[in-house]
Write an enzyme that holds these catalytic residues in place. Structure first.
Site, mmCIF file in Angstrom:
data_model
loop_
_atom_site.group_PDB
_atom_site.id
_atom_site.type_symbol
_atom_site.label_atom_id
_atom_site.label_comp_id
_atom_site.label_asym_id
_atom_site.label_seq_id
_atom_site.Cartn_x
_atom_site.Cartn_y
_atom_site.Cartn_z
ATOM 1 N N HIS A 72 -4.205 6.089 6.317
ATOM 2 C CA HIS A 72 -4.682 4.990 6.883
ATOM 3 C C HIS A 72 -3.188 4.314 7.566
ATOM 4 C CE1 HIS A 72 -3.529 1.799 3.887
ATOM 5 N NE2 HIS A 72 -3.710 2.936 3.017
ATOM 6 N N ASP A 74 -3.005 0.922 8.553
ATOM 7 C CA ASP A 74 -2.585 -0.419 8.560
ATOM 8 C C ASP A 74 -1.984 -0.593 7.192
ATOM 9 O OD1 ASP A 74 -5.104 0.389 7.057
ATOM 10 O OD2 ASP A 74 -5.655 -1.574 6.743
ATOM 11 N N ASP A 111 2.403 2.133 1.683
ATOM 12 C CA ASP A 111 0.941 2.409 1.542
ATOM 13 C C ASP A 111 0.291 1.706 2.942
ATOM 14 O OD1 ASP A 111 -1.796 2.353 1.088
ATOM 15 O OD2 ASP A 111 -1.711 0.626 -0.284
ATOM 16 N N GLU A 141 -8.011 0.299 6.478
ATOM 17 C CA GLU A 141 -8.290 0.499 5.007
ATOM 18 C C GLU A 141 -8.211 -0.798 4.062
ATOM 19 O OE1 GLU A 141 -7.631 2.082 1.051
ATOM 20 O OE2 GLU A 141 -6.392 0.896 2.073
ATOM 21 N N GLU A 142 -7.302 -1.423 4.421
ATOM 22 C CA GLU A 142 -6.870 -2.484 3.376
ATOM 23 C C GLU A 142 -8.006 -4.074 3.558
ATOM 24 O OE1 GLU A 142 -4.847 -2.057 1.314
ATOM 25 O OE2 GLU A 142 -3.302 -0.680 2.146
ATOM 26 N N ASP A 165 -3.158 8.989 -0.158
ATOM 27 C CA ASP A 165 -2.701 7.587 -0.662
ATOM 28 C C ASP A 165 -3.243 7.468 -1.950
ATOM 29 O OD1 ASP A 165 -2.912 4.844 -0.735
ATOM 30 O OD2 ASP A 165 -4.604 4.735 0.620
#
Length: 217
Positions: A72, A74, A111, A141-142, A165
């Site tokens: 991802h 973000d 991340d 994603e976050e 991830d």
């Protein structure tokens, strides 16, 4: 540090120069498309700004199944108290500390920027043998998984996916605990605020867990 690792970090540095907090992925999404275009790789970008880059199989691997490498775009945007940093426009300041890479006063964004860097490094290396690859980079994603949730069924062709991830570099995680987004509405009563004192109360600097790991902390 090996040549491949240095290439990964070089790409990660370019990614870290681009603001990419959740809901603010337009710039990094366009950068990924540009990366593919400059190398003559087929790509597409959907209405949510998810990006798919197709990497042809190397010689001898043409008949192998497509592998999807997914990460991802973000990152969580947090900084230490007193640090001046605008996550909507400032690059992440990277610090090489021996064998470690960290950020100067902010979250690093590994991340999941490292997933983007690793996948792009493979796409950029003619010496790595691989089947056809689909590099799938999703948004948000976050803060809700809206990128992955909003993928159209035909956006990817591959049926074997590796999600980059994961906390352990010596193993794989199989399966998922899933997640749910809950909207709660409370009735609001308004009243006059004339001649009142306004206070701001904050609670910060505590230890915190993560829904995936160390939630007990």
């Amino acid at each position: 540090m090996g040549e491949v690792s240095e290439k990964v970090l070089e790409i990660f540095k370019s990614i870290s120069d681009i603001p990419r907090g959740s809901k603010n992925e337009k710039q990094i999404s366009d950068w990924l498309c540009k990366f593919a275009s400059e190398r003559g790789l087929e790509y597409k970008q959907d209405k949510l700004l998810n990006v798919l880059i197709k990497v042809p199989a190397t010689e001898g691997y043409e008949l192998k199944p497509i592998i999807v490498l997914q990460g991802h775009m973000d990152m969580v945007c947090t900084k230490r108290g007193g640090v001046i940093h605008d996550f909507t426009k400032d690059p992440i300041k990277l610090v090489r500390d021996g064998e470690w890479l960290r950020a100067d006063g902010t979250t690093l964004g590994a991340d999941n920027g490292i997933a983007l860097a690793m996948a792009l490094a493979i796409a950029d290396d003619k010496n790595i043998a691989h089947p056809a690859l689909e590099l799938l980079f999703t948004v948000d994603e976050e803060q809700g998984m809206s990128g992955a949730s909003g993928l159209e069924p035909d956006f990817i062709k591959g049926r074997k996916l590796v999600n980059i991830d994961w906390e352990e570099d010596s193993g794989f995680g199989i399966g998922c605990a899933d997640g749910r987004l809950l909207n709660v509405t409370f009735p609001l009563e308004r009243t006059s605020f004339n001649n009142q004192h306004i206070y701001t109360i904050s609670l910060s600097g505590l230890k915190g867990g993560h829904s995936g790991v160390d939630i007990n902390k």
